[in-house]
Scaffold this active site. Structure first.
Site, PDB file in Angstrom:
ATOM      1  N   TYR A 198     105.286   4.130  59.916  1.00 54.83           N
ATOM      2  CA  TYR A 198     106.838   2.968  59.025  1.00 54.83           C
ATOM      3  C   TYR A 198     106.927   3.814  58.596  1.00 54.83           C
ATOM      4  O   TYR A 198     106.775   4.625  57.407  1.00 54.83           O
ATOM      5  CB  TYR A 198     105.280   2.768  59.254  1.00 54.83           C
ATOM      6  CG  TYR A 198     105.929   0.988  58.821  1.00 54.83           C
ATOM      7  CD1 TYR A 198     106.110   0.256  59.834  1.00 54.83           C
ATOM      8  CD2 TYR A 198     106.019   0.782  57.363  1.00 54.83           C
ATOM      9  CE1 TYR A 198     107.511  -1.345  58.996  1.00 54.83           C
ATOM     10  CE2 TYR A 198     106.871  -0.680  56.863  1.00 54.83           C
ATOM     11  CZ  TYR A 198     107.924  -0.750  57.922  1.00 54.83           C
ATOM     12  OH  TYR A 198     107.860  -2.546  57.238  1.00 54.83           O
TER      13      TYR A 198
ATOM     14  N   GLU B 267     114.607  -1.420  58.045  1.00 54.72           N
ATOM     15  CA  GLU B 267     113.227  -0.706  57.873  1.00 54.72           C
ATOM     16  C   GLU B 267     113.411   0.075  59.740  1.00 54.72           C
ATOM     17  O   GLU B 267     114.211  -0.251  60.221  1.00 54.72           O
ATOM     18  CB  GLU B 267     112.580  -2.034  58.425  1.00 54.72           C
ATOM     19  CG  GLU B 267     111.164  -2.092  59.504  1.00 54.72           C
ATOM     20  CD  GLU B 267     110.332  -3.165  59.510  1.00 54.72           C
ATOM     21  OE1 GLU B 267     109.470  -3.533  59.227  1.00 54.72           O
ATOM     22  OE2 GLU B 267     110.782  -3.571  60.529  1.00 54.72           O
TER      23      GLU B 267
END
Lengths: 377, 292
Positions: A101, A189
């Site tokens: 992530y 993101e």
């Protein structure tokens, strides 16, 4: 404003962040063509803005182009959590060893960009923040200085990679920050960032939220500004009002966001249910008030209008004229509670009372009246 | 005493020749605010409401070295430019009324202001008023009255509503600071609480918060950790707001599981803050805490 995944992917690719080969299509035939061009195993992804599309059947793995065609045909024109699927993304499937992530956000509490890095990607980051906060590294970036190599190194190191892959991850952090800066993002993101068996890193999902206040700098996106709004929200937007659809029957119209929220809350606390939230902002003249009131008069679920104005730069007489005009022009009569206080209040009251609209002075009293007219729920 | 501004404050109005700028220059002058200069690039030499206009803050400061505060009405696309100019000129306080400034810009200039010891209030705020002394903002002066309670708020009209209720109940204000409705702000609740803590003219503080971000929660933690001596009462707007929707202010949005009213109210109550259900209850709560 949230971008569609394919738009975010385009921005990533443009900056050199590795993404799997993909096409965006809006018909099943185009989907077949795209799938054949890419070949092999494919992922078909519905292009919607609602969260949680995977669990709602909006992401499918296809073993071959024919299967991709069938999935695309199913998805196109269907609804995912109430949102119509107009486009699907056909993407090359990637073999995944691990899911990581990475994101850059505007951190409101410190007023600066923050890099978030985690070796455990692929899950909802809010969920991870609750269950394993120690698995998320936050790095503050001074907005005046911008990102430096050591920030990127620290973020990449936390992903738990070998030396060679580490360098690639570092570059992705820098590139993600560049996208964040270049497009004035509130959020950029990559979740997940896939580590393949060959040791490559690939962004297999892409999420970008742009700052509405900066949209004027990006004409390529600003044209579609109203994309995720309802009809009434879009109409209000055109007039520069803030509007939010709620599920009750009492229409709330005020000047200023805080007062509008407080009025909405008061109605709710006193047992009523607001139908909408409409903030006309500061200094609205009669013509603007008229359009705002007309919008609520035409709104089918709104049975009672509760207009609460505290005049500072907004003048009560202008508001009163707007209300009277709206009723005349639309020819719609709905139950109405008006509270006026502040600049030119006497004149405003006179205009309304001449037209048979009674004006209250205190907010609580007016809220009670509105709830009573709406019928307690 | 008051905080941030008083009868000695000398003000420059940036964007004075615009519609908003000239209108509010007039209302501030009527209130008694000492506005000594205005700035609009290219309009130097003109006069607005009797106030001389200059092309730059630097030039205004050369003619009027007593200027210590700026109020910015410059439209969003050019506002950052005006803010940097004011910070570089070394002003103590810059109040930014402008709504719609991109957050990437406000992140940079709020940080730059900190490094230069300039206090920023805003953006997207109604400004600051010390009743009876000075008003550097756009609020209607008549709803405020001189007294010993400080107000700090993320909202405009809601502050007027509460100030009006206080004034009617005979509770005046030392200073009311509208910190603004944007996600990134120059002055936070904690900054304002610190100012009021140092001010011997303030006996209690009213905190008016709303959904979005965690500024209220941080204020609550600050009150506990610092053993804040003065009583604080609060109102939080948006307890019935749906998640994911922006409620008028750019910063008023419950997102990524952060920012709902319930958690703010809970944390403030844990910090000993009385939280009102309705704005009209604030004067009653104040009377209770001031008696103690």
């Amino acid at each position: 404003m949230k971008l569609y995944e394919y738009e975010a992917r385009n921005l990533f690719r443009e900056q050199g962040i590795p993404v799997p080969e993909f096409r965006v299509v809006s018909t099943a035939e185009e989907a077949l063509k795209a799938a054949e061009e890419i070949g092999g195993r494919l992922v078909v992804k519905a292009q919607v803005l609602v969260a949680g599309r995977g669990k709602a059947g909006g992401v499918k793995l296809a073993e071959n182009p024919e299967e991709a065609y069938r999935y695309a045909k199913q998805m196109l024109g269907s609804e995912i959590k109430g949102e119509l699927v107009k486009k699907v993304l056909i993407s090359k499937a990637v073999d995944i060893d691990r899911e990581l992530y990475l994101s850059i956000i505007v951190d409101r509490s410190i007023g600066a960009p923050v890099i978030l890095s985690s070796p455990e990607g692929g899950v909802d980051i809010e969920e991870l923040a609750r269950s394993k906060p120690e698995k998320i590294l936050k790095i503050f970036v001074d907005p005046v200085v911008g990102i430096r190599e050591y920030h990127a190194r620290e973020a990449a190191r936390f992903l738990d990679l070998d030396e060679q892959t580490l360098k690639k991850a570092q570059q992705i952090v820098i590139d993600l920050y560049k996208v964040f800066e270049k497009y004035s993002c509130e959020l950029a993101e990559i979740n997940p960032l896939a580590l393949t068996p060959e040791g490559s890193l690939v962004a297999i999902d892409a999420k970008i939220i742009l700052d509405d206040n900066a949209l004027y700098k990006y004409p390529e996106f600003s044209g579609e500004y109203v994309r995720d709004l309802s009809y009434y929200e879009a109409e209000a937007k055109k007039m520069n009002f803030s509007y939010v659809e709620l599920d009750g029957n009492i229409g709330i119209l005020c000047n200023g966001a805080g007062l509008t929220m407080a009025t909405m809350d008061s109605v709710y606390i006193l047992g009523g249910k607001p139908a909408n939230f409409l903030d006309i902002g500061g200094g609205a003249r009669a013509d603007l008030v008229e359009r705002a009131v007309s919008l609520l008069l035409k709104h089918p679920r709104t049975e009672v209008l509760f207009i609460n104005i505290l005049g500072g730069i907004t003048r009560c007489d202008e508001v009163a004229r707007g209300i009277v005009e709206a009723i005349k022009k639309t020819g719609v009569a709905k139950k109405m509670v008006v509270r006026l206080k502040g600049t030119n209040e006497e004149e405003g009251r006179r205009i309304l009372e001449e037209n048979g609209i009674y004006v209250l002075e205190e907010m609580d009293e007016a809220a009670r009246k509105a709830v009573q007219l709406g019928g307690a729920i | 005493m008051t905080v941030l501004i008083n009868s000695e404050t000398r003000v420059v109005v940036q964007g004075i020749t615009g519609r908003e700028g000239s209108f509010h220059t007039k209302t501030m002058l009527n209130y008694g605010t000492k506005i000594v200069a205005g700035v609009t690039p290219g309009k130097g030499g003109s006069i607005v409401e009797g106030v001389p206009v200059y092309d730059s803050v630097k030039e205004a400061l050369r003619r009027h070295p007593e200027i210590d505060t700026s109020i910015v009405f410059v439209p969003a696309r050019y506002a950052s430019e005006a803010v940097y100019e004011a910070i570089e000129a070394g002003l103590n306080l810059v109040v930014i009324i402008t709504e719609g400034i991109p957050v990437h810009e406000s992140m940079k200039f709020t940080r730059y202001a900190k490094l230069n010891n300039t206090v920023i209030v805003g953006p997207n705020c109604p400004g600051v008023i010390s009743p009876g002394e000075s008003k550097v903002g756009i609020m209607p002066g008549q709803v405020f009255s001189k007294g010993r309670v400080g107000i700090v708020s993320r909202s405009g009209t809601l502050t007027y509503e509460i100030a009006y209720a206080m004034t009617k109940a005979g509770i005046g204000q030392s200073t009311s600071i509208g910190i603004g409705g944007d996600p990134v702000l120059g002055t936070t609740f904690i900054d304002a609480l610190e100012m009021f803590r140092e001010d011997d003219g303030t006996d209690a503080v009213v905190l008016i918060g709303e959904i979005g971000g965690d500024m209220e929660e941080r204020a609550a933690r600050y009150i506990i950790e610092e053993r804040y001596e003065k009583p604080v009462v609060a109102y939080i707007a948006g307890r019935t707001a749906p998640p994911g929707k922006r409620m008028g202010h750019a910063g008023a949005i419950i997102s990524m599981g952060v920012g709902d009213a319930a958690s703010k109210i809970k944390m403030l109550r844990e910090a000993g803050v009385d939280v009102a259900e309705l704005p009209s209850q604030i004067p009653g709560l104040l009377k209770k805490v001031l008696k103690k």
